[in-house]
Motif scaffolding. Sequence first.
Motif, PDB file in Angstrom:
ATOM      1  N   GLY A 293       0.799  -1.218   0.000  1.00  0.00           N
ATOM      2  CA  GLY A 293       0.000   0.000   0.000  1.00  0.00           C
ATOM      3  C   GLY A 293       0.830   1.265   0.000  1.00  0.00           C
ATOM      4  O   GLY A 293       1.905   1.329  -0.594  1.00  0.00           O
ATOM      5  N   GLU A 294       0.308   2.268   0.679  1.00  0.00           N
ATOM      6  CA  GLU A 294       0.944   3.574   0.740  1.00  0.00           C
ATOM      7  C   GLU A 294       1.227   3.944   2.195  1.00  0.00           C
ATOM      8  O   GLU A 294       0.721   3.306   3.119  1.00  0.00           O
ATOM      9  CB  GLU A 294       0.026   4.640   0.126  1.00  0.00           C
ATOM     10  CG  GLU A 294      -0.270   4.411  -1.343  1.00  0.00           C
ATOM     11  CD  GLU A 294      -1.320   5.368  -1.861  1.00  0.00           C
ATOM     12  OE1 GLU A 294      -0.976   6.197  -2.717  1.00  0.00           O
ATOM     13  OE2 GLU A 294      -2.475   5.287  -1.388  1.00  0.00           O
ATOM     14  N   VAL A 295       2.011   4.999   2.362  1.00  0.00           N
ATOM     15  CA  VAL A 295       2.334   5.501   3.698  1.00  0.00           C
ATOM     16  C   VAL A 295       2.108   7.013   3.687  1.00  0.00           C
ATOM     17  O   VAL A 295       2.607   7.719   2.816  1.00  0.00           O
ATOM     18  CB  VAL A 295       3.809   5.205   4.084  1.00  0.00           C
ATOM     19  CG1 VAL A 295       4.166   5.849   5.415  1.00  0.00           C
ATOM     20  CG2 VAL A 295       4.048   3.709   4.116  1.00  0.00           C
ATOM     21  N   TYR A 296       1.316   7.485   4.652  1.00  0.00           N
ATOM     22  CA  TYR A 296       1.176   8.920   4.863  1.00  0.00           C
ATOM     23  C   TYR A 296       2.399   9.411   5.637  1.00  0.00           C
ATOM     24  O   TYR A 296       2.735   8.829   6.675  1.00  0.00           O
ATOM     25  CB  TYR A 296      -0.055   9.246   5.691  1.00  0.00           C
ATOM     26  CG  TYR A 296      -1.367   9.181   4.960  1.00  0.00           C
ATOM     27  CD1 TYR A 296      -1.728  10.197   4.074  1.00  0.00           C
ATOM     28  CD2 TYR A 296      -2.253   8.144   5.164  1.00  0.00           C
ATOM     29  CE1 TYR A 296      -2.941  10.152   3.414  1.00  0.00           C
ATOM     30  CE2 TYR A 296      -3.462   8.096   4.506  1.00  0.00           C
ATOM     31  CZ  TYR A 296      -3.808   9.108   3.636  1.00  0.00           C
ATOM     32  OH  TYR A 296      -5.006   9.069   2.981  1.00  0.00           O
ATOM     33  N   LEU A 297       3.039  10.450   5.154  1.00  0.00           N
ATOM     34  CA  LEU A 297       4.083  11.126   5.907  1.00  0.00           C
ATOM     35  C   LEU A 297       3.454  12.403   6.441  1.00  0.00           C
ATOM     36  O   LEU A 297       3.083  13.289   5.676  1.00  0.00           O
ATOM     37  CB  LEU A 297       5.277  11.466   5.014  1.00  0.00           C
ATOM     38  CG  LEU A 297       5.941  10.308   4.264  1.00  0.00           C
ATOM     39  CD1 LEU A 297       7.070  10.845   3.404  1.00  0.00           C
ATOM     40  CD2 LEU A 297       6.419   9.244   5.213  1.00  0.00           C
ATOM     41  N   ILE A 298       3.274  12.491   7.742  1.00  0.00           N
ATOM     42  CA  ILE A 298       2.706  13.682   8.372  1.00  0.00           C
ATOM     43  C   ILE A 298       3.886  14.642   8.547  1.00  0.00           C
ATOM     44  O   ILE A 298       4.858  14.302   9.218  1.00  0.00           O
ATOM     45  CB  ILE A 298       2.055  13.355   9.717  1.00  0.00           C
ATOM     46  CG1 ILE A 298       1.096  12.150   9.591  1.00  0.00           C
ATOM     47  CG2 ILE A 298       1.349  14.589  10.274  1.00  0.00           C
ATOM     48  CD1 ILE A 298       0.043  12.265   8.535  1.00  0.00           C
ATOM     49  N   ILE A 299       3.794  15.826   7.945  1.00  0.00           N
ATOM     50  CA  ILE A 299       4.953  16.705   7.858  1.00  0.00           C
ATOM     51  C   ILE A 299       4.644  18.099   8.405  1.00  0.00           C
ATOM     52  O   ILE A 299       3.490  18.489   8.552  1.00  0.00           O
ATOM     53  CB  ILE A 299       5.446  16.805   6.401  1.00  0.00           C
ATOM     54  CG1 ILE A 299       4.321  17.244   5.459  1.00  0.00           C
ATOM     55  CG2 ILE A 299       6.037  15.481   5.936  1.00  0.00           C
ATOM     56  CD1 ILE A 299       4.700  17.385   3.995  1.00  0.00           C
ATOM     57  N   GLU A 300       5.707  18.811   8.713  1.00  0.00           N
ATOM     58  CA  GLU A 300       5.609  20.225   9.062  1.00  0.00           C
ATOM     59  C   GLU A 300       6.737  20.945   8.345  1.00  0.00           C
ATOM     60  O   GLU A 300       7.787  20.366   8.082  1.00  0.00           O
ATOM     61  CB  GLU A 300       5.703  20.442  10.576  1.00  0.00           C
ATOM     62  CG  GLU A 300       7.024  20.055  11.182  1.00  0.00           C
ATOM     63  CD  GLU A 300       7.053  20.174  12.696  1.00  0.00           C
ATOM     64  OE1 GLU A 300       6.042  20.566  13.293  1.00  0.00           O
ATOM     65  OE2 GLU A 300       8.090  19.862  13.275  1.00  0.00           O
TER      66      GLU A 300
END
Length: 111
Positions: free
Chosen positions: A101-108
Amino acid sequence: MDYGQLLYAPLYATLGVDAVIRGVYFDMFPIRAMDMTSGIEIGDHVGVKSIQPAAVVLAKSIAENGLTREDLEGATLELAAKFWRVKATMPKPSPVGEAQGEVYLIIEEDE
């Protein structure tokens, strides 16, 4: 069924953008990402959700570079002519599992 070829390859070829990930303990590598820096909803189904900038990458692209999701936390993502710090990751499994699948990268935004 190969979801990578049927679903993700055309999606990332059309809507994905080039990005670079740099880590403290690994060399930089190019990656294709979906730019979600305008924000996605993060939170559980009951609580208050917040909007966080994110990028979405293929789990396979991370694994091909010998990394896990946890290795990306704290890494720098160069995306859309800006530098972002990866605060957290979140899996987005395909119908056949997390690894495909995919991976969300939560970023700032990195200052």
